[in-house]
Write a protein that holds these residues in place. Structure first.
Motif, PDB file in Angstrom:
ATOM      1  N   ILE A   1      33.564  40.556  35.739  1.00 32.43           N
ATOM      2  CA  ILE A   1      34.821  41.430  35.765  1.00 32.43           C
ATOM      3  C   ILE A   1      35.423  42.042  35.425  1.00 32.43           C
ATOM      4  O   ILE A   1      36.184  43.392  35.402  1.00 32.43           O
ATOM      5  CB  ILE A   1      35.405  40.240  36.303  1.00 32.43           C
ATOM      6  CG1 ILE A   1      35.352  39.847  38.194  1.00 32.43           C
ATOM      7  CG2 ILE A   1      36.768  40.610  37.089  1.00 32.43           C
ATOM      8  CD1 ILE A   1      35.948  38.579  38.594  1.00 32.43           C
ATOM      9  N   SER A  56      29.477  38.459  39.972  1.00 30.43           N
ATOM     10  CA  SER A  56      30.253  37.233  39.424  1.00 30.43           C
ATOM     11  C   SER A  56      30.589  36.162  39.607  1.00 30.43           C
ATOM     12  O   SER A  56      29.817  35.037  39.464  1.00 30.43           O
ATOM     13  CB  SER A  56      31.703  38.039  38.603  1.00 30.43           C
ATOM     14  OG  SER A  56      32.740  37.851  40.138  1.00 30.43           O
ATOM     15  N   ILE A  90      40.530  35.827  42.303  1.00 28.96           N
ATOM     16  CA  ILE A  90      39.492  36.836  42.876  1.00 28.96           C
ATOM     17  C   ILE A  90      39.377  36.685  44.398  1.00 28.96           C
ATOM     18  O   ILE A  90      39.057  38.160  44.925  1.00 28.96           O
ATOM     19  CB  ILE A  90      38.422  36.282  42.549  1.00 28.96           C
ATOM     20  CG1 ILE A  90      38.310  36.224  40.805  1.00 28.96           C
ATOM     21  CG2 ILE A  90      36.423  37.103  43.392  1.00 28.96           C
ATOM     22  CD1 ILE A  90      36.997  34.957  40.699  1.00 28.96           C
ATOM     23  N   GLU A 135      35.668  47.743  42.410  1.00 30.87           N
ATOM     24  CA  GLU A 135      35.505  46.362  41.535  1.00 30.87           C
ATOM     25  C   GLU A 135      34.688  45.533  42.013  1.00 30.87           C
ATOM     26  O   GLU A 135      34.761  44.090  41.884  1.00 30.87           O
ATOM     27  CB  GLU A 135      36.605  46.117  41.218  1.00 30.87           C
ATOM     28  CG  GLU A 135      37.411  45.045  40.464  1.00 30.87           C
ATOM     29  CD  GLU A 135      38.465  44.902  39.802  1.00 30.87           C
ATOM     30  OE1 GLU A 135      39.231  43.825  39.363  1.00 30.87           O
ATOM     31  OE2 GLU A 135      39.707  44.755  40.577  1.00 30.87           O
ATOM     32  N   ILE A 162      33.131  41.724  41.071  1.00 31.53           N
ATOM     33  CA  ILE A 162      33.233  40.561  41.858  1.00 31.53           C
ATOM     34  C   ILE A 162      31.584  40.169  42.690  1.00 31.53           C
ATOM     35  O   ILE A 162      31.708  38.809  42.360  1.00 31.53           O
ATOM     36  CB  ILE A 162      34.513  40.675  42.267  1.00 31.53           C
ATOM     37  CG1 ILE A 162      35.587  40.807  42.119  1.00 31.53           C
ATOM     38  CG2 ILE A 162      34.378  39.281  43.532  1.00 31.53           C
ATOM     39  CD1 ILE A 162      36.938  41.438  43.342  1.00 31.53           C
TER      40      ILE A 162
END
Length: 850
Positions: free
Chosen positions: A826, A784, A670, A777, A781
């Motif tokens: 994700i 998350s 990640i 994205e 993230i």
């Protein structure tokens, strides 16, 4: 005590008589002072036996001269003792190896079972009836040793006289422990064990059968008082309580004996320990018969436990089942034939032989007596079966026999008699009595029966007993059966031996008695002493949780070992319930299901990405890192399974290291993706994006971050690895099986490193959340990482405070929650586009800026 004082007074008078006229002295004691049986010899052995059981009680008016003491009622058992002494002397006189050229004579006096007549007997033994040197007593004792007497008090009185002249006294029946005092009685020996041992043996016997509540009755003399005092002390040491302790004496008024029997009858104890002299037991049993004293278990002392005259149908309802210790039974070859030859014709002028004959055959030598047949003297003694002729229970008679032989062996050694080659003895007229005492102390010989005879430093023999039980034979007669033994010379645990007493009660149709103050406490309870009562009176208290008692009447509850717990009855320790998170329980099964579901779901997402790997969306998401991230998430879901099941060495090491490495790999992926997003949008020209964030840099970033966690885990496993641990401190009734982290530093270092990677990911993703990309994205993230950090921040207090298996469940929940958070935040939006909005999966859409 009054008898003892009178005896001492008579002795003072006797000592004064050495220089005075003897006539008044003889009148004081009762005339004549002659032996009942006598024979001359080079050596003379005196004997003092209670040949008569009844003594007259003259009135003491202190105004007239008291009447002479007279004895009556011949005692056949004691008469047998006297004849046994004569038999042993006759055997020795006929022996060519023992005192070969020396003859032994004897003088037998009647102690009449009284201290007064015992004083008269010992004076007759010491001085004889002859007068020499005018009107003075002879200067030397008429006997060289004395056998007797048949009770302790009489023996003590005799010793107070004979001890002055150091004339040895060897008793066959005086058992008082006080007589072992060598300073007070240096010339005393005995062939019967001291009551010191018998009293303790009786205490062990009572304890053996679980009789914790007993009554006690004793003779009010040296024998009974000393013996009972020792028994009570020993009984208390064995945990036995005495409900009452009463004393009787043959000289007491009948009302006193009746009162004692009433006390016994009103008591709750079902066992009666009777430490009674043979002269007192008759009045005790007669009164018990009169008051119908039944239902008691009698435990008797050796003085009466084998008294044949009590083993009759008259007393069977009271005494059947009686237990007690007796002297070992032996056989004396030739004694039966010798006793059957006793006849008035042996000495027609001997009144004792005539009295014996009259008592045995119920006749009289005097004609004209109403209701009496005339004795002819030719009656056949073999036809009579009484205490005198019965040699089946030779116990005390054997002691008399051994005492005579002990004197003979001492004299043999003192006179330096030679061996078979030179059998002559060197006779000396002037030897002193203390020389006989010296040689008696060192005698050690073996009888024909194989029994060894010797004395210890106190003049006592080896203490061995037979345990005798009174039983009925098929004919209904009472017989003495040996059911055990006691040997004080053996180690304590081997002294008392039983051989079938349980079947003895069955054979005698008797019920084993129970004698307790309180009913026994069953297993699981302990005794609690009731205030103001003996320790044998108690209440029963249940044991606390975790404590047990396995046997009845336990004084204390015993705590179970750490790995055990008490059962419901508190009667035994059972293994504690072992607690760990297992697959079989509901919580373990649910967590396993969620773990497998997460792993399968991750693999499905992986398959979807692989199916659309050539599409712009997958390429824009950095397909290599996405596949690696999905792989690590699969491992994260699966590593939670290592936390379920019984901890082992391998599983404990695997669960924490696998968790640390897989999550480090996940966070590294990640972090690499986040760095790639930031670097891509910070590039000056779009064409420079891929070179600046090349695959090599991403791989290096993932590998280095993961290897650092691997290094921490290796150090942890090397220095202080996790290990299985049984936690017994947290809860008392269960054992919690868990994994001890070994090194807390290693554990928190692994968690801290994962947290550091997560924080770095969150910071970078948060900074890149507003970058101008239609499909940014970094936003996903960020979400998350928020979920991941929230889960693990709440995990720490929950982990520390959760008990037992719930600690493991909390850790598994944190792993699954954070893994699902990463998976959904994700990859859920991407799967939505790939599967449900494929029209947005174009390069144009990916390049369009918001």
């Amino acid at each position: 005590m009054l008898d003892r004082l009178c005896a001492m007074l008579l002795f003072v008078i006797f000592v004064g008589a050495f220089g005075a006229d003897n006539t008044e002295y003889c009148e004081m004691l009762g005339d004549p002072v002659f032996p009942l049986l006598s024979k001359d010899g080079d050596i003379t052995i005196g004997g003092a036996f209670s040949i008569h059981s009844h003594i007259s009680k003259p009135s003491l008016s202190f105004t007239d001269v008291p009447e002479a003491l007279t004895c009556s009622r011949i005692h056949l058992r004691e008469f047998r003792f006297a004849q046994t002494m004569i038999f042993a002397i006759q055997e020795i006189n006929n022996s060519s190896s023992l005192l070969p050229n020396i003859s032994i004579g004897y003088k037998v006096f009647d102690s009449c079972g009284s201290t007064l007549t015992s004083t008269r007997a010992v004076m007759g033994l010491l001085n004889g009836q002859e007068r020499t040197l005018g009107k003075t007593c002879s200067s030397q004792s008429s006997v060289h040793a004395i056998i007797g007497a048949s009770d302790s008090s009489s023996t003590i009185v005799m010793l107070q006289s004979s001890g002055i002249f150091q004339i040895p006294v060897i008793s066959h029946f005086a058992t008082c422990a006080c007589l072992s005092n060598r300073k007070e009685y240096p010339s005393f020996f005995r062939t019967i064990p001291s009551d010191y041992y018998q009293s303790r043996a009786l205490a062990k016997l009572v304890k053996h059968f679980g009789w914790k509540w007993v009554g006690a009755v004793r003779s009010d003399n040296d024998y009974g008082n000393n013996g009972m005092a020792t028994f009570i002390t020993a009984a208390h040491q064995e945990g036995v309580c005495i409900e009452y302790s009463e004393a009787i004496s043959s000289t007491d008024p009948s009302g006193n004996v009746a009162k004692v029997v009433r006390v016994i009858k009103s008591g709750t104890a079902r066992v009666l320990v009777a430490f009674i002299a043979q002269g007192d037991i008759d009045i005790m049993v007669e009164e018990a018969l009169k008051q119908n004293l039944t239902g008691l278990q009698w435990v008797g002392s050796e003085s009466w436990i084998t008294a044949g005259h009590l083993a009759t149908k008259r007393y069977s309802g009271i005494l059947t089942g009686t237990l007690g210790f007796a002297i070992r039974k032996t056989k004396i070859t030739g004694l039966k034939q010798f006793l059957l030859q006793v006849n008035p014709g042996q000495d027609p002028h001997n009144n004792l032989l005539r009295e014996f004959w009259e008592a045995t055959f119920g006749c009289s030598f005097q004609s004209g007596l109403h209701g009496q047949t005339l004795c002819s003297g030719s009656e056949i003694l073999e036809d009579i079966n009484n205490t005198f002729t019965d040699v089946s229970e030779l116990r005390i008679s054997s002691n008399v026999y051994k005492a005579v032989y002990a004197v003979a062996h001492a004299m043999h050694n003192m006179l330096k008699c030679g061996d078979a080659m030179n059998p002559q003895c060197f006779w000396k007229d002037d030897f002193e009595p203390k020389q006989v005492v010296k040689h008696l102390q060192s005698v050690n010989f073996t009888l024909q029966s194989g029994e060894s005879v010797y004395f210890d430093r106190n003049g006592d023999p080896a203490a061995t007993y037979e345990l005798v039980n009174w039983q009925r034979n098929p004919a209904g007669d009472t017989v003495f059966v040996a059911v055990g033994s006691y040997d004080a010379s053996l180690p304590n645990e081997k002294q008392f031996i039983m051989n079938g007493i349980n079947t003895t009660w069955a054979a005698g149709s008797l019920k084993r008695p129970v004698s307790v103050c309180s009913e026994s406490c069953p297993p699981g309870f302990r005794q609690a002493v009731i205030k103001g009562k003996p320790i044998c009176c108690f209440s029963c208290i249940a044991c606390a949780a975790g404590e047990i008692t396995k046997s009845n009447n336990s004084a204390e509850c015993s705590p179970c070992p750490l790995e055990y717990w008490s059962n419901e009855d508190h009667s035994q320790c059972v293994p504690k319930v072992i607690e760990f998170l297992s697959y079989g329980e509901t919580m373990g099964a649910l967590l396993t299901a969620f773990s497998l579901f997460g792993a399968i779901l991750t693999l499905v997402v992986l398959c979807v990405f692989f199916r659309f790997r050539h599409t712009p969306l997958v390429k824009a998401s950095n397909s290599e890192l996405s596949f690696l991230l999905l792989f690590s998430l699969t491992l994260c879901f699966l590593c939670s399974l290592t936390f379920i099941g019984q901890p082992t060495v391998l599983s404990c090491m695997l669960r924490h290291t696998a968790f640390g490495i897989t999550f480090a790999l996940c966070m590294s992926c990640i972090l690499a993706k986040t760095i790639a997003v930031v670097m891509a949008f910070k590039a000056t020209r779009p064409t420079n994006t891929l070179p600046q964030c090349s695959a090599v840099l991403q791989r290096t970033n993932v590998l280095s971050c993961t290897l650092l966690q691997v290094l921490v885990c290796v150090l942890w496993l090397t220095l202080a690895p996790p290990f299985p641990y049984t936690n017994t401190a947290h809860t008392t009734e269960r054992i919690i099986l868990e994994c001890n982290v070994g090194s807390p530093i290693g554990f928190w270092a692994v968690l801290g490193y994962i947290g550091l990677l997560a924080v770095m990911c969150f910071i970078l993703a948060f900074l890149a959340r507003k970058l101008p990309d239609h499909f940014n994205e970094a936003k996903f993230i960020t979400f998350s990482m928020l979920i991941f950090c929230a889960v693990w921040v709440t995990f720490i207090p929950a982990y520390v405070s959760s008990p037992g298996k719930f600690t493991v469940a909390v850790e598994i929940f944190a792993i699954l929650a954070s893994s699902f958070g990463l998976l959904f935040c994700i990859f859920a939006p991407k799967c939505y586009i790939l599967l449900l909005r494929p029209e947005r999966n174009t390069k144009k859409q990916m390049m369009r800026r918001n």
